[in-house]
Motif scaffolding. Structure first.
Motif, PDB file in Angstrom:
ATOM      1  N   GLU A   7       0.943  -1.339  -0.093  1.00  0.00           N
ATOM      2  CA  GLU A   7       0.113  -0.007  -0.202  1.00  0.00           C
ATOM      3  C   GLU A   7       0.926   1.217  -0.027  1.00  0.00           C
ATOM      4  N   HIS A   8       0.393   2.382  -0.700  1.00  0.00           N
ATOM      5  CA  HIS A   8       0.852   3.530  -0.730  1.00  0.00           C
ATOM      6  C   HIS A   8       2.271   3.621  -1.559  1.00  0.00           C
ATOM      7  N   SER A   9       2.515   2.394  -2.314  1.00  0.00           N
ATOM      8  CA  SER A   9       4.061   2.248  -3.006  1.00  0.00           C
ATOM      9  C   SER A   9       3.389   3.041  -4.687  1.00  0.00           C
ATOM     10  N   ASP A  10       4.498   3.195  -5.200  1.00  0.00           N
ATOM     11  CA  ASP A  10       4.409   4.163  -6.446  1.00  0.00           C
ATOM     12  C   ASP A  10       3.346   3.467  -7.399  1.00  0.00           C
ATOM     13  N   LEU A  11       3.323   1.935  -7.514  1.00  0.00           N
ATOM     14  CA  LEU A  11       2.587   1.109  -8.423  1.00  0.00           C
ATOM     15  C   LEU A  11       1.252   1.084  -8.075  1.00  0.00           C
ATOM     16  N   VAL A  12       0.733   1.339  -6.988  1.00  0.00           N
ATOM     17  CA  VAL A  12      -0.722   1.187  -6.625  1.00  0.00           C
ATOM     18  C   VAL A  12      -1.510   2.126  -7.481  1.00  0.00           C
ATOM     19  N   GLY A  13      -2.637   1.475  -8.000  1.00  0.00           N
ATOM     20  CA  GLY A  13      -3.745   2.406  -8.741  1.00  0.00           C
ATOM     21  C   GLY A  13      -3.282   2.416 -10.386  1.00  0.00           C
ATOM     22  N   GLN A  14      -2.234   1.764 -10.793  1.00  0.00           N
ATOM     23  CA  GLN A  14      -2.048   1.672 -12.038  1.00  0.00           C
ATOM     24  C   GLN A  14      -2.110   0.124 -12.588  1.00  0.00           C
ATOM     25  N   THR A  15      -2.366  -0.032 -14.196  1.00  0.00           N
ATOM     26  CA  THR A  15      -2.524  -1.336 -14.563  1.00  0.00           C
ATOM     27  C   THR A  15      -0.888  -1.565 -14.995  1.00  0.00           C
ATOM     28  N   ARG A  72       6.818  -3.314 -18.468  1.00  0.00           N
ATOM     29  CA  ARG A  72       7.274  -3.942 -19.858  1.00  0.00           C
ATOM     30  C   ARG A  72       8.065  -3.076 -20.592  1.00  0.00           C
ATOM     31  N   ASP A  73       7.560  -1.948 -21.033  1.00  0.00           N
ATOM     32  CA  ASP A  73       8.288  -0.767 -22.042  1.00  0.00           C
ATOM     33  C   ASP A  73       9.378  -0.168 -21.495  1.00  0.00           C
ATOM     34  N   ARG A  74       9.274   0.295 -20.203  1.00  0.00           N
ATOM     35  CA  ARG A  74      10.159   1.127 -19.855  1.00  0.00           C
ATOM     36  C   ARG A  74      11.488   0.508 -19.263  1.00  0.00           C
ATOM     37  N   MET A  75      11.133  -0.658 -18.455  1.00  0.00           N
ATOM     38  CA  MET A  75      12.140  -1.328 -17.807  1.00  0.00           C
ATOM     39  C   MET A  75      12.630  -2.410 -18.689  1.00  0.00           C
ATOM     40  N   GLY A  76      11.911  -3.125 -19.457  1.00  0.00           N
ATOM     41  CA  GLY A  76      12.227  -4.310 -20.240  1.00  0.00           C
ATOM     42  C   GLY A  76      11.979  -5.552 -19.196  1.00  0.00           C
ATOM     43  N   ILE A 109       5.396 -12.229 -16.073  1.00  0.00           N
ATOM     44  CA  ILE A 109       4.829 -13.499 -16.365  1.00  0.00           C
ATOM     45  C   ILE A 109       3.260 -13.451 -16.021  1.00  0.00           C
ATOM     46  N   GLY A 110       3.170 -12.915 -15.137  1.00  0.00           N
ATOM     47  CA  GLY A 110       1.685 -12.874 -14.528  1.00  0.00           C
ATOM     48  C   GLY A 110       1.292 -12.214 -13.128  1.00  0.00           C
ATOM     49  N   ALA A 111       0.441 -11.963 -12.660  1.00  0.00           N
ATOM     50  CA  ALA A 111       0.324 -11.367 -11.332  1.00  0.00           C
ATOM     51  C   ALA A 111      -0.939 -12.169 -10.473  1.00  0.00           C
ATOM     52  N   TRP A 112      -0.925 -11.923  -9.229  1.00  0.00           N
ATOM     53  CA  TRP A 112      -1.766 -12.357  -8.297  1.00  0.00           C
ATOM     54  C   TRP A 112      -2.788 -11.295  -7.967  1.00  0.00           C
ATOM     55  N   VAL A 138      -2.013 -12.748 -18.020  1.00  0.00           N
ATOM     56  CA  VAL A 138      -1.618 -11.845 -18.817  1.00  0.00           C
ATOM     57  C   VAL A 138      -2.746 -10.583 -18.177  1.00  0.00           C
ATOM     58  N   PRO A 139      -2.129  -9.978 -17.479  1.00  0.00           N
ATOM     59  CA  PRO A 139      -2.836  -8.696 -17.008  1.00  0.00           C
ATOM     60  C   PRO A 139      -3.087  -7.758 -17.747  1.00  0.00           C
ATOM     61  N   GLY A 140      -4.470  -7.193 -17.888  1.00  0.00           N
ATOM     62  CA  GLY A 140      -4.969  -6.507 -18.863  1.00  0.00           C
ATOM     63  C   GLY A 140      -4.998  -5.011 -18.109  1.00  0.00           C
ATOM     64  N   PRO A 141      -5.878  -4.073 -18.829  1.00  0.00           N
ATOM     65  CA  PRO A 141      -6.208  -2.990 -18.427  1.00  0.00           C
ATOM     66  C   PRO A 141      -7.293  -2.980 -17.442  1.00  0.00           C
ATOM     67  N   GLU A 142      -8.195  -4.117 -17.100  1.00  0.00           N
ATOM     68  CA  GLU A 142      -9.045  -4.433 -16.014  1.00  0.00           C
ATOM     69  C   GLU A 142      -8.293  -4.587 -14.782  1.00  0.00           C
ATOM     70  N   ASN A 143      -7.188  -5.129 -14.718  1.00  0.00           N
ATOM     71  CA  ASN A 143      -6.248  -5.523 -13.809  1.00  0.00           C
ATOM     72  C   ASN A 143      -5.516  -4.262 -13.078  1.00  0.00           C
TER      73      ASN A 143
END
Length: 542
Positions: free
Chosen positions: A266-274, A281-285, A289-292, A300-305
């Protein structure tokens, strides 16, 4: 069988009521139409003789009226009808059920795995063996459980686990291996019995108390599996990695490639983003593989995740890039990073404490038993006990309890008492993992998963499970069914939900795998994904 006993009792009650009613009507009819008096006992005797077609006693000559003759005819037809109904509805099915409910006591399998005792931990191992097309049979001393397993399509036989006759009936001498997972004392007896039966049989024993491992080896075990210790180490490692931006719990495949799971706080930089918005993928290369998400694996997490504080990312990439990503998963609100509470002081809890202390993390142990090493005596579900343990002033709590119901309840209590504390939990059964996530746990790992993977890695040839102690599964295996085909043509990710992260070929580790990459006959594929995804891959490609 209880169902049939209920049916029999109800049938007997119905016949008794019918006899009593007919006796009353017979007594009334004889008085009304024939002018004859009969006692109720005499009437019952006559009705029974009529229904069973055993004869009519001395009353046959007294039936002069058409009403009484018609009544007797009805009773005769009722008796015949009861016979014809009893045979197809009760007697025949009862015999069939009796035969079906008799548990099998032998098997004709050969070159198989004999598993002594069925437990919830066995489900993971059974799934791995089925995916690899390895035959197996369970031995259990619960006849009802054996019948149930066979009705579900699982090979199981009934017998006393430590008896030579039972192991002979399981064809243990012709088996590929024998696994015993009961309790430490019974396991030792099974090992001795199996070794008397065959000196060549490979025996694998699951131990709870590390001190008995040497006894099992002396008894004849070839391999010893200690899942509780591995589980404790893994939970403690997860607690230490969540308090630091340093990348620790990675699987190093080469200098250029590592695989890891990252818990987003919680409160990390990634929270709230897809995933696409995060630029992983694009910026860090980095390959995602997936996510829980709340305990459910999405390959394959999409824009709904949307990433939240309960998201665990499964990623592969260069260590430097993964370290950068790790820094973005850590909360910007640091909260007592050097203190972890451990709830439960069994084998798993003790190992977790040892691992934490060796890593320089201070601990507070809570257990209901007052013994050396326990700091606060009490129930971890009791709010006052949690206050005494100063849970609210800790970074994490590791729940290592031996009961999933208590663990789930403790998680609910902790979310009320200390909502900012990270909960890392042990589950015994894999089916309870989603419940723990819904209750509020940030990271859950089951004893069944660790045990099943460790055993499968030992028993299945051409398949090595590199990560028995994580939520994800990373295997090193051949893939004979897709040799000569490209990864794009097979489309493993879409069909199975797992990802080929690297391939070992001629001593080199190939990591730049595009859709045009063609699998060769001697290739060893390193594949990552959830347990279910990996099993689907093994079924498809191996």
């Amino acid at each position: 069988m209880n169902h049939w006993w209920r049916r029999i009792v109800l049938s007997l009650v119905a016949v008794l009521v019918l006899v009593l009613v007919y006796a009353w009507l017979y007594q009334l009819g004889m008085a009304t139409f024939e002018g004859e008096t009969r006692t109720y006992a005499d009437a019952i005797q006559t009705v029974i003789e009529t229904l069973t077609t055993a004869g009519f006693g001395g009353d046959a000559g007294d039936w002069q009226s058409p009403q009484m003759n018609l009544f007797v005819v009805v009773m005769n037809l009722t008796g015949v009808l009861l016979v014809f109904l009893a045979l197809p509805l009760i007697v025949v099915p009862l015999f069939q059920q009796a035969l079906e409910d008799r548990p099998p006591e032998s098997t004709e399998l050969t070159d198989h795995i004999v598993i002594c005792s069925y437990t919830p931990r066995s489900d993971v191992l059974a799934g791995e063996l089925e995916a690899a097309n390895v035959p197996y049979v369970f031995i259990d001393d619960d006849p009802e459980l054996v019948v149930e397993l066979n009705s579900e399509g699982t090979n199981a036989i009934y017998g006393e686990l430590d008896q030579e006759e039972t192991l002979q009936a399981a064809n243990a001498a012709d088996a590929h291996a024998l696994v015993t997972d009961i309790d430490d004392e019974t396991n030792a007896m099974v090992i001795l019995t199996a070794r008397e039966l065959s000196s060549e049989l490979r025996i694998v024993s699951v131990v709870e108390d590390e001190d008995v491992a040497s006894y099992h080896r002396y008894a004849g075990a070839d391999e010893i599996v200690r899942p509780r210790r591995v589980l404790g180490q893994s939970l403690a490692t997860k607690a230490t990695t969540t308090v630091s931006e340093e990348l620790r719990d990675t699987i190093e495949l080469s200098e250029e490639l590592a695989v890891t799971e990252l818990l987003v706080q919680e409160h990390s930089d990634l929270v709230g983003q897809t995933i696409p918005e995060s630029g992983i993928r694009d910026r860090m290369g980095i390959t995602v593989i997936g996510a829980w998400f709340n305990g459910e694996f999405v390959p394959v997490p999409g824009p709904e995740n949307v990433i939240d504080g309960n998201t665990i990312l499964l990623v592969a990439g260069r260590r430097d890039d993964l370290t950068e990503l790790k820094s973005q998963t850590v909360s910007s609100l640091r909260h007592n990073p050097d203190r972890v509470v451990v709830g439960g002081y069994g084998v798993v809890g003790r190992t977790a404490v040892e691992t934490l202390v060796s890593g320089g993390v201070s601990t507070c142990v809570v257990d209901i038993v007052d013994e050396a090493g326990v700091d606060v005596v009490g129930d971890v579900t009791d709010e006052s006990v949690l206050e005494d343990a100063a849970v609210d002033d800790s970074r994490s709590i590791i729940l290592t309890l031996d009961d999933d119901v208590t663990t789930i309840y403790a998680t609910l209590v902790l979310k009320q008492v200390a909502p900012g504390v990270e909960i890392i939990a042990r589950a015994n059964e894999t089916e309870n993992i989603p419940k723990l996530y819904r209750a509020g746990a940030e990271y859950v790992l089951s004893l069944s998963t660790v045990t099943g993977r460790m055993l499968a890695s030992i028993l299945i040839e051409d398949e090595e499970i590199l990560t028995p102690e994580t939520q994800f599964e990373l295997v090193r295996t051949t893939a004979p069914r897709i040799v000569g085909r490209s990864l794009g043509d097979v489309d493993l990710r879409a069909r199975t939900g797992c990802t080929v992260v690297a391939v070992e070929r001629n001593g080199d580790l190939l990591t730049d795998l595009g859709p045009e990459f063609v699998v060769s006959v001697d290739d060893m594929l390193i594949v990552a994904g959830s347990d279910e995804a990996i099993n689907q891959f093994v079924t498809l490609a191996c």
